[in-house]
Design a protein around this motif. Sequence first.
Motif, PDB file in Angstrom:
ATOM      1  N   PRO A  58     -96.451 -15.777 -20.716  1.00 44.99           N
ATOM      2  CA  PRO A  58     -96.689 -16.757 -21.549  1.00 44.99           C
ATOM      3  C   PRO A  58     -98.372 -16.900 -21.976  1.00 44.99           C
ATOM      4  O   PRO A  58     -99.041 -16.893 -20.919  1.00 44.99           O
ATOM      5  CB  PRO A  58     -96.116 -17.802 -21.023  1.00 44.99           C
ATOM      6  N   ARG A  59     -98.490 -17.215 -22.984  1.00 40.39           N
ATOM      7  CA  ARG A  59     -99.962 -17.429 -23.630  1.00 40.39           C
ATOM      8  C   ARG A  59     -99.837 -18.695 -24.531  1.00 40.39           C
ATOM      9  O   ARG A  59     -99.177 -18.605 -25.529  1.00 40.39           O
ATOM     10  CB  ARG A  59    -100.455 -16.418 -24.561  1.00 40.39           C
ATOM     11  N   GLY A  60    -100.248 -19.958 -24.136  1.00 43.63           N
ATOM     12  CA  GLY A  60    -100.144 -21.189 -24.864  1.00 43.63           C
ATOM     13  C   GLY A  60     -98.968 -21.737 -25.020  1.00 43.63           C
ATOM     14  O   GLY A  60     -98.641 -22.540 -25.711  1.00 43.63           O
ATOM     15  N   LEU A  61     -97.871 -21.235 -24.086  1.00 44.82           N
ATOM     16  CA  LEU A  61     -96.481 -21.752 -24.325  1.00 44.82           C
ATOM     17  C   LEU A  61     -96.061 -21.913 -22.834  1.00 44.82           C
ATOM     18  O   LEU A  61     -96.376 -21.022 -21.793  1.00 44.82           O
ATOM     19  CB  LEU A  61     -95.714 -20.569 -24.927  1.00 44.82           C
ATOM     20  N   SER A  62     -95.034 -22.925 -22.652  1.00 44.68           N
ATOM     21  CA  SER A  62     -94.592 -23.385 -21.162  1.00 44.68           C
ATOM     22  C   SER A  62     -93.219 -23.747 -21.295  1.00 44.68           C
ATOM     23  O   SER A  62     -92.819 -24.154 -22.592  1.00 44.68           O
ATOM     24  CB  SER A  62     -95.576 -24.444 -20.800  1.00 44.68           C
ATOM     25  N   LEU A 131     -95.464 -25.691 -26.975  1.00 46.43           N
ATOM     26  CA  LEU A 131     -96.896 -25.239 -27.113  1.00 46.43           C
ATOM     27  C   LEU A 131     -97.542 -26.145 -25.965  1.00 46.43           C
ATOM     28  O   LEU A 131     -97.399 -27.328 -25.830  1.00 46.43           O
ATOM     29  CB  LEU A 131     -97.402 -25.493 -28.462  1.00 46.43           C
ATOM     30  N   GLU A 132     -98.555 -25.617 -25.378  1.00 49.65           N
ATOM     31  CA  GLU A 132     -99.647 -26.212 -24.646  1.00 49.65           C
ATOM     32  C   GLU A 132    -100.488 -27.239 -25.479  1.00 49.65           C
ATOM     33  O   GLU A 132    -100.753 -26.807 -26.603  1.00 49.65           O
ATOM     34  CB  GLU A 132    -100.402 -25.271 -23.533  1.00 49.65           C
ATOM     35  N   ALA A 135    -103.147 -25.395 -27.716  1.00 49.16           N
ATOM     36  CA  ALA A 135    -102.525 -24.186 -28.549  1.00 49.16           C
ATOM     37  C   ALA A 135    -102.077 -24.578 -29.722  1.00 49.16           C
ATOM     38  O   ALA A 135    -100.964 -25.352 -29.975  1.00 49.16           O
ATOM     39  CB  ALA A 135    -101.801 -23.487 -27.438  1.00 49.16           C
ATOM     40  N   ARG A 137    -100.685 -21.827 -31.209  1.00 51.38           N
ATOM     41  CA  ARG A 137     -99.611 -20.847 -31.398  1.00 51.38           C
ATOM     42  C   ARG A 137     -99.514 -20.163 -29.801  1.00 51.38           C
ATOM     43  O   ARG A 137    -100.504 -20.174 -29.232  1.00 51.38           O
ATOM     44  CB  ARG A 137    -100.036 -19.719 -32.213  1.00 51.38           C
ATOM     45  N   GLY A 138     -98.293 -20.185 -29.434  1.00 57.40           N
ATOM     46  CA  GLY A 138     -97.768 -19.551 -28.059  1.00 57.40           C
ATOM     47  C   GLY A 138     -96.948 -18.535 -28.256  1.00 57.40           C
ATOM     48  O   GLY A 138     -96.129 -18.306 -29.057  1.00 57.40           O
ATOM     49  N   THR A 139     -97.106 -17.606 -27.217  1.00 55.57           N
ATOM     50  CA  THR A 139     -96.127 -16.359 -27.172  1.00 55.57           C
ATOM     51  C   THR A 139     -95.588 -16.246 -25.735  1.00 55.57           C
ATOM     52  O   THR A 139     -96.393 -16.624 -24.855  1.00 55.57           O
ATOM     53  CB  THR A 139     -96.805 -15.414 -27.668  1.00 55.57           C
ATOM     54  N   THR A 163     -92.465 -16.501 -30.344  1.00 53.13           N
ATOM     55  CA  THR A 163     -93.674 -17.049 -30.738  1.00 53.13           C
ATOM     56  C   THR A 163     -93.298 -18.475 -31.247  1.00 53.13           C
ATOM     57  O   THR A 163     -92.510 -18.655 -31.997  1.00 53.13           O
ATOM     58  CB  THR A 163     -94.024 -16.024 -31.887  1.00 53.13           C
TER      59      THR A 163
END
Length: 170
Positions: A58-62, A131-132, A135, A137-139, A163
């Motif tokens: 995950p990037r920017g997403l939880s 989204l954090e 962020a 955009r999160g993926t 996304t």
Amino acid sequence: MGAAPAGDVWGDDPLGVAKDGATLCGVQPEKSFQQYTLLLHNPTLETFTFSDIALGSPRGLSVVSVEVTPANKEGHGNHGAASGSAPHAEHEAVPSPAETEPSTFEVDPVPVEGFVFEPDAHIDIVVEVALEETADRGTAENVAVQFSSPDREYSVAHPLNITVDRTSCS
């Protein structure tokens, strides 16, 4: 003659978690989250217990929460659906913005951790993500599903590429 352990018959993915992935994008509703549903069927003669569901890379997403609810054999959850919505294809992930209205589930969802998945049952795993704070955009590359049989532990990546954006998927 007894049934063989699922791992011997079905390999490293007895529940077919890694089948039928998707690439989905959703806009996060203000003051809410995105929701994705994974439909699973237990085609084995074994019982499985879920231990964890997590986002892969995950990037920017939880993950906000992960719950399980029964689904019928046609693959559509036993919960209220928006009018005009099509039944889920097996293992299809369907984004749906979560509303703050009361739940429309006929059967209350239960936490995924410790859920016992009986033979020939169908379930919807509902993964809520957000989204954090920092962020736009999160993926996530996939959804990692961890479960076990009495004889073995499994960790299988469901090929759902997610996304989530604050404003647009374009």
